[in-house]
Enzyme design. Sequence first.
Site, PDB file in Angstrom:
ATOM      1  N   CYS A 167       0.798  -1.343   0.259  1.00 32.60           N
ATOM      2  CA  CYS A 167       0.163  -0.248   0.182  1.00 32.60           C
ATOM      3  C   CYS A 167       0.730   1.352   0.299  1.00 32.60           C
ATOM      4  O   CYS A 167       1.735   1.505   1.287  1.00 32.60           O
ATOM      5  CB  CYS A 167      -0.809   0.257   1.200  1.00 32.60           C
ATOM      6  SG  CYS A 167      -2.451   1.186   1.289  1.00 32.60           S
ATOM      7  N   CYS A 194     -24.509 -10.703  -2.666  1.00 27.43           N
ATOM      8  CA  CYS A 194     -23.828  -8.774  -2.534  1.00 27.43           C
ATOM      9  C   CYS A 194     -23.049  -8.411  -3.227  1.00 27.43           C
ATOM     10  O   CYS A 194     -21.808  -8.755  -3.078  1.00 27.43           O
ATOM     11  CB  CYS A 194     -23.836  -8.903  -0.617  1.00 27.43           C
ATOM     12  SG  CYS A 194     -23.075  -7.341   0.246  1.00 27.43           S
TER      13      CYS A 194
END
Length: 288
Positions: A167, A194
């Site tokens: 990241c 979902c």
Amino acid sequence: MNENKRYLFGLLAVLAVFLAFSLLKKPDRAGSVATCGECATIAMPNLEGNNMDIPDKEYKKRLSPEAYRVLREKGTEKPFSGKYYYNEEKGVYVCGACGNPLFTSKTKFDAGCGWPSFYEPVSPESVRTQTDRSLGIERTEVICGKCSSHLGHVFDDGPQPTGQRYCINSVALDFKKETGAPVKTETALFAAGCFWGVEAQFKKVKGIIKTTVGYTGGHIVNPTYRDVCTGKTGHAEAIQVKFDPEQVSYGELLDIFWEIHDPTTRNRQGPDVGSQYRSAIFYKDTQQ
């Protein structure tokens, strides 16, 4: 006579000690190790442009205030604000402080975290890691393997083949665009319950460039969540997947689609019940 011998031996011993001490005090400057008094004045060798010896004031001159805060003061840019978060061009990401190659566009993926994410550096030497306890928790900091500037953090929740997610702050990077033909991409559209759970599964797949969740298959434009939940709009919760066919095929995405949900339960996936949770494949062309 014995006294003279003792005197002679003593003199030879003193001469031997003096000679040894003289040799130790005269190191070869071209390749010897400096004594403690000399360490402060002899610089470390400049190995292939290593920037470790660049004064801090030089970084302040060459970097923007925000880049300096992140790279040299271990700051963090706001999520979703970096210019490379949505970058889909083909090329190499390099250190913003020294230009060291760090990651390629081939290992970049959409982690949905707000910062550019990669599953593997250019080489093991491109970056280094160290323990970071700055927030009261233990994390693994990623720094440039060349100039030791702060880049971001690495986590063990990335896609295969490494399972890692580097990241990285956008402002800690520069991008060198690859010249040549643009990357060919394709799009797939699936409904499997979902959309947040479905998206999480597809984001782990190598070759996925971008994912977008929303509603499709209904008869009104731009429905709200409340509209869809009435079951009267005809929409299904779906995910649009943009992928590189050279890294993952549409057929392989279909295999994943079948594996991550149960298509035999009509209008339901797990605890989620309603026609918006139905199983569906929305094809884009005749080949799909």
